[in-house]
Write an enzyme that holds these catalytic residues in place. Structure first.
Site, short mmCIF file in Angstrom:
data_model
loop_
_atom_site.label_atom_id
_atom_site.label_comp_id
_atom_site.label_asym_id
_atom_site.label_seq_id
_atom_site.Cartn_x
_atom_site.Cartn_y
_atom_site.Cartn_z
N ASN A 143 39.05 36.66 42.34
CA ASN A 143 39.79 36.56 44.23
C ASN A 143 38.25 36.60 44.10
OD1 ASN A 143 42.13 36.29 43.34
ND2 ASN A 143 42.37 38.74 44.67
N LYS A 171 31.67 34.20 23.05
CA LYS A 171 32.18 33.37 24.48
C LYS A 171 32.62 31.91 23.27
CE LYS A 171 28.60 30.40 26.61
NZ LYS A 171 27.48 29.81 26.51
N LYS A 198 55.72 41.57 53.46
CA LYS A 198 54.72 42.29 51.91
C LYS A 198 55.57 43.83 52.36
CE LYS A 198 51.67 40.35 50.85
NZ LYS A 198 50.45 39.51 50.50
N PRO A 216 48.43 45.19 36.94
CA PRO A 216 49.60 46.31 37.39
C PRO A 216 49.29 46.50 38.95
CG PRO A 216 47.55 47.25 36.61
CD PRO A 216 48.37 46.38 36.26
O1 C5P Z 1 50.20 40.98 46.83
P1 C5P Z 1 48.68 40.77 47.59
O2 C5P Z 1 48.34 40.56 46.22
O3 C5P Z 1 48.72 39.98 48.73
O4 C5P Z 1 48.40 41.72 48.73
C1 C5P Z 1 46.98 43.02 49.19
C2 C5P Z 1 47.46 44.07 48.80
O5 C5P Z 1 47.95 44.48 47.87
C3 C5P Z 1 46.04 44.11 49.43
O6 C5P Z 1 46.19 45.88 50.07
C4 C5P Z 1 46.17 44.23 48.35
O7 C5P Z 1 44.43 45.61 48.17
C5 C5P Z 1 46.52 45.82 47.44
N1 C5P Z 1 46.66 44.60 45.77
C6 C5P Z 1 46.58 46.14 44.81
N2 C5P Z 1 47.10 45.36 43.36
C7 C5P Z 1 47.41 44.20 42.99
C8 C5P Z 1 47.32 43.51 44.14
C9 C5P Z 1 46.63 43.42 45.20
O8 C5P Z 1 46.76 47.29 44.82
N3 C5P Z 1 47.51 43.98 41.40
#
Ligand code: C5P
Length: 397
Positions: A208, A286, A337, A303
């Site tokens: 990301n 690669k 959320k 996870p």
């Molecule tokens: O689901 P989303 O990515 O939008 O959620 C954002 C929140 O969840 C943030 O706090 C991010 O650090 C946490 N998160 C996490 N593990 C993931 C995905 C998101 O801890 N696999």
């Protein structure tokens, strides 16, 4: 501020000792009293006169100084301060400390002290990377010694790599954090930050967009309030703050393991932008362009670390805070959320390109808790971090 704080500053024999002169000034500007100690080797790099002139106090140099012993014995000297800082900490001083040697004033003070000790290593990159130094470093860490730096970069000896002493202001930041009497003193807080990198092959990854700026600012603000911050960070653009316990990871799975290892904590803040998927078919070679068409990538879900920690039966932190980066219907999506993830608070922000928030220095957030949605005005990421840190302090102290 360091008003009323007393620092025993041991200056070792390295070229970085010149930075310790500026460090004395910076500490005193903030109200600290600095009692300097200069090793024999340190005297080859900075003079006792400049050290004592800047400190405004006598510089201690000799274990067997009759005048010194009559005025204040070395045992007493080792205990006058709130913090002992060794800067630069040479490989030799670190080895002496790790081995418990006491054959000069500095090493004797370090063995006799009952005060917290912080070392700021500085040495040639090969010396730093040598197995003996790394072994000593681990021993010192295990002994509860705080370690600041070293930084990576060009060195006075012409080589490049880790070994440069931290800059005076970085050291001041770490000293302030160590001596903070803030509301989070004695509290342990976990912060995740930055992106994760999920390998496709040894040179490619999916991730990301995340600079790590907001998570880093938050870790700094929590540290300034006295918290011990475990900072689990993916490969971010910005350097971690001084004074935190850094756990560097690459992938979501590694981040999950690091988070589990950091528990129990008094609060956990999940500011990392974790990749939702990883490539199950990651290649150890690669991938090449072939005439047979495009490579097929298979994905598996990573996870959800925040969800997992929020639902722990044992060791669930009393306060769990998630972040939500949204591009539309921010409050509605973030409210949903919070319930889905099971966390206590969600810090929601609008990262649609028009806001310029992603990668920028400002943020506009809404804090969502069971009390509802509270919109904060747009402000710098540091200000958001300070406000959030203060709220966390209110909630858990
Ligand atoms: O689901 P989303 O990515 O939008 O959620 C954002 C929140 O969840 C943030 O706090 C991010 O650090 C946490 N998160 C996490 N593990 C993931 C995905 C998101 O801890 N696999």
């Amino acid at each position: 501020m360091l008003a009323g704080k007393h620092i025993l500053l041991i200056i070792g024999g390295g070229i970085a000792a010149f930075k310790s002169l500026d460090l004395i000034r910076r500490l005193r500007e903030r109200g600290a009293v600095v009692t300097p100690v200069l090793t024999r080797a340190g005297e080859e790099f900075v003079t006792p006169l400049s050290v004592s002139a800047l400190a405004g106090r006598k510089v201690h140099r000799d274990l067997f100084d009759l005048d010194d012993e009559a005025e204040m014995g070395h045992i007493q000297l080792s205990r006058v301060a709130d913090l002992v800082v060794v800067a630069p900490a040479t490989a030799d001083l670190m080895a002496k400390m790790a081995g418990g040697l006491a054959n000069d004033l500095a090493s004797t003070l370090l063995l006799a002290t009952d005060t917290p000790v912080m070392i700021v290593p500085a040495m040639n990159v090969r010396m730093w990377e040598h197995a003996a130094t790394q072994r000593n470093l681990e021993t010192l860490r295990g002994d509860g010694i705080a370690i600041v730096g070293p930084n990576k970069g060009d060195m006075a000896c012409g080589e490049h790599g880790p070994g440069r002493m931290s800059e005076p202001m970085e050291i001041v930041e770490a000293v302030e954090a160590a001596l903070s009497d803030g509301p989070l003193k004695g509290r342990r807080i976990l912060v995740t930050s930055g992106p994760t990198h999920e390998p496709i092959d040894p040179v490619r990854y999916i991730a990301n967009r995340s600079s790590g700026a907001q998570g880093t600012a938050l870790a700094r603000a929590l540290t300034a309030l006295g918290a011990h911050v475990v900072f689990v960070t993916g490969p971010a653009d910005v350097a971690p703050p001084e004074g935190v316990e850094v756990v560097a990871v690459q992938t979501a799975q590694q981040m999950q393991e690091a988070v589990a290892a950091a528990l129990p904590v008094d609060a956990a803040v999940f500011a990392a932008a974790v990749a939702d998927w990883r490539v199950t078919s990651a290649s150890d070679r690669k991938l090449k362009k072939t005439k047979d068409g495009l490579p097929a990538l298979e994905f598996a879900e990573n996870p959800d670390i925040l969800h997992g920690v929020s639902h722990l039966k044992e060791n669930r932190p009393p306060l769990v805070v998630g972040f939500a980066a949204e591009t539309n219907d921010v409050i509605e999506n973030a409210t949903a959320k919070r319930l889905r993830k099971g966390c206590d608070w969600i810090v929601a922000n609008d990262v649609s390109p028009a806001t310029g928030i992603m990668g920028g220095s400002e943020n506009a957030v809404t804090l969502i808790s069971d009390a509802g949605a509270e919109e904060w005005p747009r402000m710098g990421k540091d200000a958001v971090a300070q406000k959030l840190a203060a709220r966390i302090a209110d909630a858990i102290s």
